[in-house]
Each structure stands twice: as structure tokens, then as C-alpha cells.
Design an enzyme around this catalytic site. Sequence first.
Site, PDB file in Angstrom:
ATOM      1  N   GLU A 208       0.830  -1.205   0.000  1.00 50.17           N
ATOM      2  CA  GLU A 208       0.000   0.000   0.000  1.00 50.17           C
ATOM      3  C   GLU A 208       0.866   1.257   0.000  1.00 50.17           C
ATOM      4  O   GLU A 208       0.551   2.239  -0.688  1.00 50.17           O
ATOM      5  CB  GLU A 208      -0.923  -0.018   1.220  1.00 50.17           C
ATOM      6  CG  GLU A 208      -2.025  -1.066   1.133  1.00 50.17           C
ATOM      7  CD  GLU A 208      -2.719  -1.311   2.459  1.00 50.17           C
ATOM      8  OE1 GLU A 208      -3.819  -1.889   2.442  1.00 50.17           O
ATOM      9  OE2 GLU A 208      -2.154  -0.954   3.517  1.00 50.17           O
ATOM     10  N   ASP A 275      -5.759  -5.637  10.912  1.00 50.48           N
ATOM     11  CA  ASP A 275      -6.764  -5.186  11.880  1.00 50.48           C
ATOM     12  C   ASP A 275      -6.262  -5.386  13.305  1.00 50.48           C
ATOM     13  O   ASP A 275      -6.460  -4.543  14.178  1.00 50.48           O
ATOM     14  CB  ASP A 275      -8.072  -5.954  11.692  1.00 50.48           C
ATOM     15  CG  ASP A 275      -8.719  -5.716  10.342  1.00 50.48           C
ATOM     16  OD1 ASP A 275      -8.463  -4.653   9.741  1.00 50.48           O
ATOM     17  OD2 ASP A 275      -9.475  -6.593   9.886  1.00 50.48           O
TER      18      ASP A 275
END
Length: 327
Positions: A208, A275
Site C-alpha cells: 500500500e 486489523d
Amino acid sequence: MLAEKLYNAQHQRQKPKILVIGDLMLDHYILGNASRLSPEAPVPIVNVKKENKIIGGAANVASNLIDLGAQVSLAGIIGNDSFGEEIKTILQTKNIETQLILTDESRPTTVKTRVIASNHQIVRIDHEQTHDISAELEKDFLNALYSHIEASDIIILSDYNKGLLTKKLCLDIIDYCNQLQKRIIVDPKGLDYTKYKGSFIIKPNRKELAEAAKTEKIDTPEELVKAAGVIFETTHAAYLIVTLSEGGIAIITPNNHQILPVMATEVYDVTGAGDTVIATLAYCLTLGLTIEEACGIANYAASIVIKHIGSATTTVDEIITAIKTNN
């Protein structure tokens, strides 16, 4: 030392109040065996043995926080369908506040169905619409957030690029958090990180970060720091925390960086590991631990959950055991 600090911080402070804002989804797992190919097409026939439905996306971040010991409010959108109701039901059984979950009539609830045979994923089927929420829903959503931001110790933006966290909404949330001197941590998605301008921490993974910095690859610490510099210029974030898979976790500021080595010895499924990292970071920071300590603990937390298939969570006791075992 790290295990002792975490134990003392958890027992000496009240339960932190953490607000998670982001894209909600339902992870649907179809588990079975495959021993032959279909006569209709060159694909395996899966004999289904079990099905599971687990909350994913920002809901998985909230689930991680609950299991760590936080008090959690979750803000997001669902479709007007049974899958959305299933998400709310699961959240309520975990004592996660759901009053900030709004219904968007223009989209279905995001559902990701994974077919797994003998521990190998055969196919993933996505039901979703990812267009931006309407200006009216955006306004209603933001208005509902204000009092919860004020009452929270830290805020997490969990962006899965499903249409909720528009650029305007992100910047408005971050601006309000900064006005109140509330730290906000972002799990980013997409190429435009200007939508996260003013965040305290932005936590991309290696891929990313490379995409957002418009660089071909990040293989060395020098390339990592150079890519991070591009993001600092556009976001003015205080920290970039970059997960590097087998390379560990990087803590980067505009003037310094360090890389914590990976703690995992076995990897079965990295689904949801990001997460767990952002949830653990937020939880530890609210307990008064430093960035370095929080990242070290998050590193251990990730090493625990990736040993399980599907999105998993961990507890402070399990993390302390992992730290002591490693030491």
C-alpha cells in the site's frame, strides 16, 4: 520488561474508550474437502463440511479491541438486508456499541465468501457496491459522530475503500479530532493519502505504501524511508507504521526510523492481521505505552492471529505469554 509493562498498564488504568470508524463487512467461510474435479469444468468439487460467518473490516478491528479489553463504539454503514442484521447481531453479542451503524439503501452489505478445501482457498466471491456514500448520508453520519469522538480516548479510521470514508468525511473527522486533541490512527486504502492529512499515525502495509508513494517497489530500508517521505509531505502525519510481512514492522517519523523483526514462526492465514495490529496499537497507546512499546506488542499480537485460518483475535494474556516465551 515489555510483558510486565503491558500487564501493569492494563491493570492500573480504566478500560479505554475507543471509537472505530470504517467499512463493515461479513466474512463468510465455506469449509470442506475436495478430492475430484467437476465433469462440467476443470474445477474442484468441494464437499461442504462447515460454514462460518465472521465480522470483518472495521468490525474486525472492533472485535480485536473488545478481546484486548477496550470499551468500543463502531461507526459504519450496512445495506438494508439480512447480512447487515447479522453483522449487528454479532456485534451486540460482543458488547460493541452499534448505534452509529447507519443503513444505506443504495448498496448491499459487503459480504466476502471464501471457499476453502483442505486449508486451501479455492475461490473468493464478493457481494458489494463501492460507490461513495451520498452527501446527505455523509452529513448525517458526521453529525452522529461528534459526541462519540468527544467521549473517546482514541479514534481509528479503518478504510477498506468501500465508499464510506470519502475524502471530505475523512478530513472533517480528522480536523475535529485535532481540535479536541484526540489522536487518530488510520489504516489506509487507495492511492490518495491526502484524505488522511493531519492524522497522528498512518499504518499502510509495504504494498500500500509503494502504491501511494508511486514507487515501483520497496525492498530496502532506504526505499522504505524514501517512500515514507512522500507520504509525510502530503499528510503531515506524526508517524508511519508500516507492516512488512516477513520483514516485521517499521516505525517511521520524518527524521528517523527503526524496524522491529517479525515474531511469527508459523503462518496459516494473514487475513485480518492488519486489523489486529492497528487495534493493538490503539489499545496500547491509550494505556500510556510509547509508540515503540505499542508496536512491539502489536508485532506479537500479529504473530498469534496469523496462526489461525480466517480473521482471528487475541488477548492481552496471550500476548504476554508470547512475549515471555520469545524471551
